[in-house]
Enzyme design. Structure first.
Site, PDB file in Angstrom:
ATOM      1  CD1 TRP A 131      26.150   9.169   2.575  1.00 50.86           C
ATOM      2  CD2 TRP A 131      25.510  10.135   0.901  1.00 50.86           C
ATOM      3  NE1 TRP A 131      25.579   9.864   3.107  1.00 50.86           N
ATOM      4  CE2 TRP A 131      25.148  10.870   1.990  1.00 50.86           C
ATOM      5  CE3 TRP A 131      25.207  10.576  -0.427  1.00 50.86           C
ATOM      6  CZ2 TRP A 131      24.170  11.953   1.981  1.00 50.86           C
ATOM      7  CZ3 TRP A 131      24.319  11.799  -0.487  1.00 50.86           C
ATOM      8  CH2 TRP A 131      23.924  12.506   0.725  1.00 50.86           C
ATOM      9  CD  GLU A 165      30.193   9.125   2.451  1.00 48.31           C
ATOM     10  OE1 GLU A 165      30.391   8.724   1.266  1.00 48.31           O
ATOM     11  OE2 GLU A 165      30.614  10.116   2.612  1.00 48.31           O
ATOM     12  CE  LYS A 169      25.647  14.057   5.612  1.00 45.45           C
ATOM     13  NZ  LYS A 169      25.449  14.645   4.371  1.00 45.45           N
ATOM     14  CG  ASP A 207      32.552  12.428   4.579  1.00 45.18           C
ATOM     15  OD1 ASP A 207      33.059  13.435   5.137  1.00 45.18           O
ATOM     16  OD2 ASP A 207      32.376  12.742   3.575  1.00 45.18           O
ATOM     17  CG  HIS A 216      29.564  12.007   6.849  1.00 48.73           C
ATOM     18  ND1 HIS A 216      29.168  11.074   5.845  1.00 48.73           N
ATOM     19  CD2 HIS A 216      29.430  13.289   6.175  1.00 48.73           C
ATOM     20  CE1 HIS A 216      28.872  11.849   4.784  1.00 48.73           C
ATOM     21  NE2 HIS A 216      29.140  13.019   4.797  1.00 48.73           N
ATOM     22  CG  HIS A 246      34.155  10.214   1.130  1.00 53.31           C
ATOM     23  ND1 HIS A 246      33.198  10.490   0.734  1.00 53.31           N
ATOM     24  CD2 HIS A 246      35.009   9.343  -0.072  1.00 53.31           C
ATOM     25  CE1 HIS A 246      33.053   9.861  -0.368  1.00 53.31           C
ATOM     26  NE2 HIS A 246      33.940   9.183  -0.810  1.00 53.31           N
ATOM     27  CG  ASP A 299      28.578  16.967   5.569  1.00 56.75           C
ATOM     28  OD1 ASP A 299      29.637  16.807   5.472  1.00 56.75           O
ATOM     29  OD2 ASP A 299      27.534  16.488   4.940  1.00 56.75           O
ATOM     30  CG  ASP A 342      30.989  18.262   2.051  1.00 56.33           C
ATOM     31  OD1 ASP A 342      31.319  17.189   2.255  1.00 56.33           O
ATOM     32  OD2 ASP A 342      29.395  18.314   2.190  1.00 56.33           O
ATOM     33  CG  ASP A 400      32.819  13.848  -0.109  1.00 53.41           C
ATOM     34  OD1 ASP A 400      32.508  14.960  -1.093  1.00 53.41           O
ATOM     35  OD2 ASP A 400      32.180  13.413   0.490  1.00 53.41           O
TER      36      ASP A 400
HETATM   37  C1  RNT Z   1      27.580  13.305   1.501  1.00 49.66           C
HETATM   38  C2  RNT Z   1      28.771  12.416   1.159  1.00 49.66           C
HETATM   39  C3  RNT Z   1      28.943  11.885  -0.283  1.00 49.66           C
HETATM   40  C4  RNT Z   1      28.896  12.983  -0.934  1.00 49.66           C
HETATM   41  C5  RNT Z   1      29.505  12.571  -2.476  1.00 49.66           C
HETATM   42  C6  RNT Z   1      29.127  13.583  -3.554  1.00 49.66           C
HETATM   43  O1  RNT Z   1      27.332  13.675   2.613  1.00 49.66           O
HETATM   44  O2  RNT Z   1      29.899  12.730   1.838  1.00 49.66           O
HETATM   45  O3  RNT Z   1      29.972  11.356  -0.070  1.00 49.66           O
HETATM   46  O4  RNT Z   1      29.639  13.999  -0.631  1.00 49.66           O
HETATM   47  O5  RNT Z   1      29.157  11.333  -2.700  1.00 49.66           O
HETATM   48 ZN    ZN Z   2      31.575  11.776   1.712  1.00 43.54          ZN
END
Ligand code: RNT
Ligand code: ZN
Length: 418
Positions: free
Chosen positions: A184, A225, A227, A258, A261, A285, A293, A295, A325
């Site tokens: 990523w 990955e 986004k 993810d 994302h 993820h 985003d 997390d 994640d």
């Molecule tokens: C960031 C991505 C990525 C990170 C990690 C730390 O937006 O989701 O995967 O969160 O690699």
């Molecule tokens: Zn991620």
């Protein structure tokens, strides 16, 4: 009634719908969730020349007790893993290398810097996954890496990514199960670009370099990955969804989705079936977006259950690689791991305890009344009694009992970290 008796009672209710509950528990035990180490130290890592977190991602909160050393991080992971039923994997980033205080440039990382992690994983029968760390670095300070107009910067990150794949291969060889090495990058622009194609063309070329050398999938699998945007890259992201889906499809890589994302009303659960028709394997993820985003720790919400249903009813438990994640620094970090991982497993159990064949038949017959009625009724079937029993037979605390273990650990271990 004790846990076993409650289990037997609940089981007979599911059996009336032809669900083999003992088999479900056996199958659930085989599922590996990749637990991200970075929840334990707020995505900082152990580089000798430690850098601040950058790349459009952020941790907020200052809950005491974060891991400061590899030993602390592994001890914390051990604690969390003792509260999560099943045998899982641990997901590392390049910044978790152990270099004995020596400054090692990211393009010079080698398997030997991860030998303590491998030893630790081996002793516990855990798998390891890996990620190049293409952020939190002076060569990523303007928000561009593999798509940078400056070839020197691109080359640096290409070398880092190639080195990372070799570490993934090493993990796979040592641990007897493939490592997923996921790439990523944060690349993007804050404001309206005057050239959208150029950066994507450069990223494509960089990736072609990185994946030129084939690695035996027995040891290492590669994913990319995508986004939609990050902090400071609100207008344009080079590695968008379409970019990586096409790249992965053409180059034999896995696409990684993810859940944080995408646009706020877009859901990953609806994407899984389409991806499964065109890819052998896909990676996830699992995170929780809150407005953006963000997390957050995953909760047992409708979307998590829907994701689990898509994996289970499409018979794809061995084709969807599930990774977590999220990073929350405002709560106990071991609790964060435990809550998130237990929720992921609970969601899968919920999906496995549904009359999925019957529900498909109803749909094909056009019987939408019964489809909706059954789906709703199953929400209040006694899954908790099955879950509690599953925890018990897997020697992890039942219900909220794990919390007192986390509190004791906080008192005895975390609170002493100043
Ligand atoms: C960031 C991505 C990525 C990170 C990690 C730390 O937006 O989701 O995967 O969160 O690699
Ligand atoms: Zn991620």
């Amino acid at each position: 009634m004790n846990i076993k008796e409650k289990y037997e009672a609940a089981k007979s209710e599911y059996e009336r719908w032809g669900i083999d509950v003992d088999k479900v528990l056996e199958d659930l035990k085989k599922v590996k969730v990749s637990i991200h180490c970075w929840q334990g130290d707020d995505v900082i890592g152990f580089e000798a020349n430690q850098q601040e977190l950058s790349g459009g991602i952020a941790t907020t909160g200052n809950y005491p007790g974060k891991a400061r050393t590899p030993e602390e991080l592994r001890a914390d992971l051990d604690k969390a893993l003792s509260l999560i039923p099943g045998k899982h994997k641990v997901n590392l980033h390049a910044i978790y290398a152990e270099t004995n205080g020596e400054v090692v440039e990211r393009d010079e990382i080698k398997p030997e810097y991860f030998k303590n992690w491998v030893k630790w994983a081996k002793e516990r029968g855990l798998g390891l996954d890996f990620n190049p760390t293409i952020f939190s670095h002076p060569k990523a300070s303007d928000g561009l890496t593999l798509s940078h107009p400056d070839k020197e910067i691109r080359d640096f990150w290409i070398r880092h990514s190639i080195a990372s794949r070799k570490i993934g291969e090493y993990f796979g060889r040592e641990l007897g199960q493939p490592c997923l090495t996921n790439l990523w990058i944060p690349d993007g622009y804050k404001d309206i670009p005057s050239d959208r194609l150029g950066p994507r063309k450069r990223l494509k070329e960089s990736l072609e370099e990185i994946y030129k050398e084939k690695i035996d999938p027995k040891y290492n699998l590669d994913s990319v990955e995508s986004k939609v945007f990050g902090i400071g890259a609100e207008a344009y992201t080079v590695g968008s969804s379409e970019f990586y889906i096409n790249f992965a499809a053409r180059n034999g890589l896995l696409p990684l989705m993810d859940t944080g994302h995408y646009h706020p009303t877009e859901v990953v659960s609806d994407k899984i079936s389409s991806m499964l028709l065109f890819f052998d394997k896909v990676a996830l993820h699992v995170s929780r977006p809150v407005r953006w985003d963000s997390d957050h720790v995953i909760v047992l919400d409708d979307e998590l259950k829907e994701i689990a249903k898509e994996i289970v009813r499409n018979d794809a438990l061995d084709r969807v690689i599930i990774g977590l994640d999220f990073f929350d620094a405002s709560i106990n970090r071991i609790a964060a791991w435990t809550i998130g991982a237990r929720n992921m497993i609970k969601a899968l159990l919920f999906a496995m305890l549904m009359p999925n064949e019957k529900l498909k038949e109803l749909q094909d017959e056009g019987n939408f009344t019964e489809r909706l009625a059954l789906m709703e009724e199953f929400k209040t079937y006694p899954m908790c009694d099955i879950w509690n029993y599953y925890c018990e037979i897997n020697n992890v605390p039942v219900k909220e009992n794990w919390l007192s273990e986390v509190k004791t650990y906080e008192k005895e271990v975390l609170s002493k970290r100043k």
